[in-house]
Design an enzyme around this catalytic site. Structure first.
Site, PDB file in Angstrom:
ATOM      1  N   ASP A  55      82.652-107.119 130.666  1.00 19.50           N
ATOM      2  CA  ASP A  55      80.937-107.581 130.410  1.00 19.50           C
ATOM      3  C   ASP A  55      80.282-106.563 129.179  1.00 19.50           C
ATOM      4  O   ASP A  55      79.743-107.000 128.528  1.00 19.50           O
ATOM      5  CB  ASP A  55      80.634-107.912 131.408  1.00 19.50           C
ATOM      6  CG  ASP A  55      79.173-108.351 131.683  1.00 19.50           C
ATOM      7  OD1 ASP A  55      79.246-109.658 130.566  1.00 19.50           O
ATOM      8  OD2 ASP A  55      78.775-108.974 132.717  1.00 19.50           O
ATOM      9  N   ASP A 134      78.735-113.648 136.523  1.00 19.93           N
ATOM     10  CA  ASP A 134      78.021-113.144 136.751  1.00 19.93           C
ATOM     11  C   ASP A 134      77.275-112.782 138.293  1.00 19.93           C
ATOM     12  O   ASP A 134      76.821-111.835 138.966  1.00 19.93           O
ATOM     13  CB  ASP A 134      76.904-112.769 135.638  1.00 19.93           C
ATOM     14  CG  ASP A 134      77.288-112.161 133.892  1.00 19.93           C
ATOM     15  OD1 ASP A 134      78.655-111.179 134.293  1.00 19.93           O
ATOM     16  OD2 ASP A 134      77.099-112.087 133.117  1.00 19.93           O
TER      17      ASP A 134
END
Length: 240
Positions: A55, A134
């Site tokens: 990420d 997420d």
């Protein structure tokens, strides 16, 4: 319930409203967490650590290698609305009421003005975004510790254990960390006016307290390797 679900999807296809997009996205996230399980915190920690690096790279450093922020480009990409395409080809009335583009329910979006109404012509740049991955991947840790708490609560404990820190469930620490991580990620995006990798905040705030607390309670090895007894029981049940 089926009619309500179909009505929600149909309304989203016509209006493309961000509230309905979020409702569908959260439903997908809940379904994923309900059906996908990790056997122990070792696998969960490895998964979170890899996605933590992944990420951060694609949000902060992908522009240096590819000339554009790949994560943001993918997240802000809109899809053509098939309902509008069909209505346009058939020249149906009320075509102007059907949105041409849709934000797919793979992310949670909030208007930056937070006043609720999204005006025509609003672009993806006017939204704050939070990817479903997420949210869903750290939530798998929550389901893991919830199952661990449930199993431990079925074991006999003394009155002293109930009054001590061992009587406090891991899930409360994990949920608190999850909430703090989400708020911090959204606040960082608002304050910096730039995309933020949510896992940068969610992984330490959820995995950190659980590992630290289990180490202090001398239960880390049990969480790390999972419950071999339950695995043996499942194997015997499968053989039968």
């Amino acid at each position: 319930m089926l009619l309500a679900c179909c009505g929600t999807v149909a309304t989203w296809l016509v209006t493309g409203h961000w509230v309905l997009n979020n409702l569908l996205g959260i439903s997908i996230c809940i379904a994923f967490v309900s059906h996908v399980r990790v056997p122990n915190i070792k696998i969960c920690a490895m998964l979170l650590a890899c996605l933590f690096v992944y990420d951060i790279f694609w949000v902060f450093y992908s522009e240096r290698f590819f000339g554009a922020n790949v994560m943001v480009s993918v997240a802000t990409q809109q899809a053509s609305n098939p309902v509008h395409t069909v209505a346009n080809s058939l020249s149906l009335p009320g075509l102007q009421l059907i949105t041409k583009k849709l934000e797919l329910p793979v992310k949670i979006i909030f208007p930056k003005n937070l006043l609720g109404r999204v005006l025509p012509g609003t672009t993806a740049a006017d939204y704050m975004m939070l990817g479903l991955g997420d949210m869903a991947i750290p939530a798998m840790l929550l389901t893991l510790v919830l199952c661990f708490d449930y199993r431990k609560s079925r074991e006999t404990v003394s009155l002293m254990d109930l009054r001590s820190s061992k009587g406090q469930k891991y899930i409360w620490y994990a949920v608190t960390g999850y909430f703090v991580g989400l708020i911090t990620a959204l606040a960082a995006g608002v304050l910096t006016h730039s995309p933020q990798p949510a896992l940068l905040y969610l992984v330490p705030s959820t995995l950190g307290p659980v590992i630290l607390l289990s180490w202090m309670r001398r239960e880390l090895s049990e969480l790390w390797e999972g419950n071999p007894q339950s695995m043996n029981d499942k194997s015997r049940a499968a053989e039968v």
